[in-house]
Design a protein around this motif. Structure first.
Motif, PDB file in Angstrom:
ATOM      1  N   HIS A  31       0.819  -1.212   0.000  1.00 33.48           N
ATOM      2  CA  HIS A  31       0.000   0.000   0.000  1.00 33.48           C
ATOM      3  C   HIS A  31       0.852   1.261   0.000  1.00 33.48           C
ATOM      4  O   HIS A  31       0.328   2.347  -0.160  1.00 33.48           O
ATOM      5  N   TYR A  32       2.151   1.113   0.190  1.00 33.71           N
ATOM      6  CA  TYR A  32       3.034   2.268   0.315  1.00 33.71           C
ATOM      7  C   TYR A  32       4.078   2.269  -0.793  1.00 33.71           C
ATOM      8  O   TYR A  32       4.816   1.312  -0.949  1.00 33.71           O
ATOM      9  N   ASP A  33       4.114   3.351  -1.557  1.00 33.41           N
ATOM     10  CA  ASP A  33       5.114   3.511  -2.608  1.00 33.41           C
ATOM     11  C   ASP A  33       6.194   4.457  -2.086  1.00 33.41           C
ATOM     12  O   ASP A  33       6.000   5.661  -2.019  1.00 33.41           O
ATOM     13  N   PRO A  39      -0.817  12.109  -7.163  1.00 32.78           N
ATOM     14  CA  PRO A  39      -2.046  12.778  -6.718  1.00 32.78           C
ATOM     15  C   PRO A  39      -3.127  11.765  -6.329  1.00 32.78           C
ATOM     16  O   PRO A  39      -3.401  10.823  -7.070  1.00 32.78           O
ATOM     17  N   CYS A  40      -3.719  11.976  -5.163  1.00 29.15           N
ATOM     18  CA  CYS A  40      -4.822  11.137  -4.692  1.00 29.15           C
ATOM     19  C   CYS A  40      -5.972  11.226  -5.694  1.00 29.15           C
ATOM     20  O   CYS A  40      -6.300  12.316  -6.167  1.00 29.15           O
ATOM     21  N   ALA A  53      -5.794  -1.874  -6.112  1.00 26.80           N
ATOM     22  CA  ALA A  53      -5.743  -1.765  -7.574  1.00 26.80           C
ATOM     23  C   ALA A  53      -4.620  -0.852  -8.046  1.00 26.80           C
ATOM     24  O   ALA A  53      -4.457  -0.640  -9.238  1.00 26.80           O
ATOM     25  N   GLY A  54      -3.846  -0.294  -7.096  1.00 24.71           N
ATOM     26  CA  GLY A  54      -2.740   0.574  -7.463  1.00 24.71           C
ATOM     27  C   GLY A  54      -3.116   2.042  -7.578  1.00 24.71           C
ATOM     28  O   GLY A  54      -2.303   2.868  -7.968  1.00 24.71           O
ATOM     29  N   GLU A  55      -4.357   2.386  -7.243  1.00 25.09           N
ATOM     30  CA  GLU A  55      -4.783   3.783  -7.301  1.00 25.09           C
ATOM     31  C   GLU A  55      -4.098   4.571  -6.185  1.00 25.09           C
ATOM     32  O   GLU A  55      -4.113   4.137  -5.034  1.00 25.09           O
ATOM     33  N   PRO A  56      -3.538   5.733  -6.479  1.00 24.42           N
ATOM     34  CA  PRO A  56      -3.000   6.564  -5.410  1.00 24.42           C
ATOM     35  C   PRO A  56      -4.164   7.171  -4.622  1.00 24.42           C
ATOM     36  O   PRO A  56      -5.043   7.810  -5.204  1.00 24.42           O
ATOM     37  N   VAL A  57      -4.203   6.906  -3.325  1.00 27.28           N
ATOM     38  CA  VAL A  57      -5.303   7.398  -2.497  1.00 27.28           C
ATOM     39  C   VAL A  57      -4.880   7.420  -1.037  1.00 27.28           C
ATOM     40  O   VAL A  57      -4.210   6.503  -0.567  1.00 27.28           O
ATOM     41  N   HIS A  58      -5.220   8.503  -0.342  1.00 27.22           N
ATOM     42  CA  HIS A  58      -4.992   8.540   1.094  1.00 27.22           C
ATOM     43  C   HIS A  58      -5.959   7.557   1.748  1.00 27.22           C
ATOM     44  O   HIS A  58      -7.122   7.456   1.331  1.00 27.22           O
ATOM     45  N   LYS A  59      -5.523   6.873   2.770  1.00 28.26           N
ATOM     46  CA  LYS A  59      -6.376   5.921   3.488  1.00 28.26           C
ATOM     47  C   LYS A  59      -7.602   6.645   4.041  1.00 28.26           C
ATOM     48  O   LYS A  59      -8.728   6.160   3.926  1.00 28.26           O
ATOM     49  N   PHE A  79     -11.494   0.162  -2.642  1.00 25.53           N
ATOM     50  CA  PHE A  79     -10.911   0.499  -1.349  1.00 25.53           C
ATOM     51  C   PHE A  79     -11.257  -0.528  -0.273  1.00 25.53           C
ATOM     52  O   PHE A  79     -11.873  -0.218   0.737  1.00 25.53           O
ATOM     53  N   ALA A  80     -10.862  -1.747  -0.498  1.00 27.32           N
ATOM     54  CA  ALA A  80     -11.106  -2.830   0.455  1.00 27.32           C
ATOM     55  C   ALA A  80      -9.955  -2.949   1.449  1.00 27.32           C
ATOM     56  O   ALA A  80      -8.866  -2.434   1.225  1.00 27.32           O
TER      57      ALA A  80
END
Length: 94
Positions: A31-33, A39-40, A53-59, A79-80
């Motif tokens: 989950h961490y790159d 950009p989220c 799925a590799g989408e950049p997103v803040h938890k 977002f599972a």
């Protein structure tokens, strides 16, 4: 010569989408790159976090989106939480 995509790990298996208001369990290091903030997909501010799925997103953005879109979140599986085997679940103590 192999491309950067060929070296990249495939998306990992997501678990269940948490109930609205519940927290995502994102403990897997995938989950961490650590190399690149992107950009989220929800707030557009830079983040090193990635969805299954590799989408950049803040938890926190993902948790807020699930709370605001519970039907869509479950239908899409977006977002599972991470999958957890019974042997890896840790008991929580007060």
């Amino acid at each position: 010569m192999t491309s950067a995509r060929a070296k990249k790990k495939p998306p990992f298996e997501p678990g269940l989408v948490p109930a609205p208001g519940a927290l995502l369990e994102w403990r897997d290091s995938q989950h961490y790159d650590r190399w690149q903030d992107r950009p989220c997909v929800l707030c557009e501010k830079p983040t090193p976090m990635r969805s299954h799925a590799g989408e950049p997103v803040h938890k926190a953005c993902a948790e807020d989106w699930i709370a605001a879109n519970p039907v869509e979140a479950r239908r899409e599986g977006r977002f599972a939480s991470d999958t957890q085997s019974k042997s890896t679940k840790r008991a929580t103590h007060a």
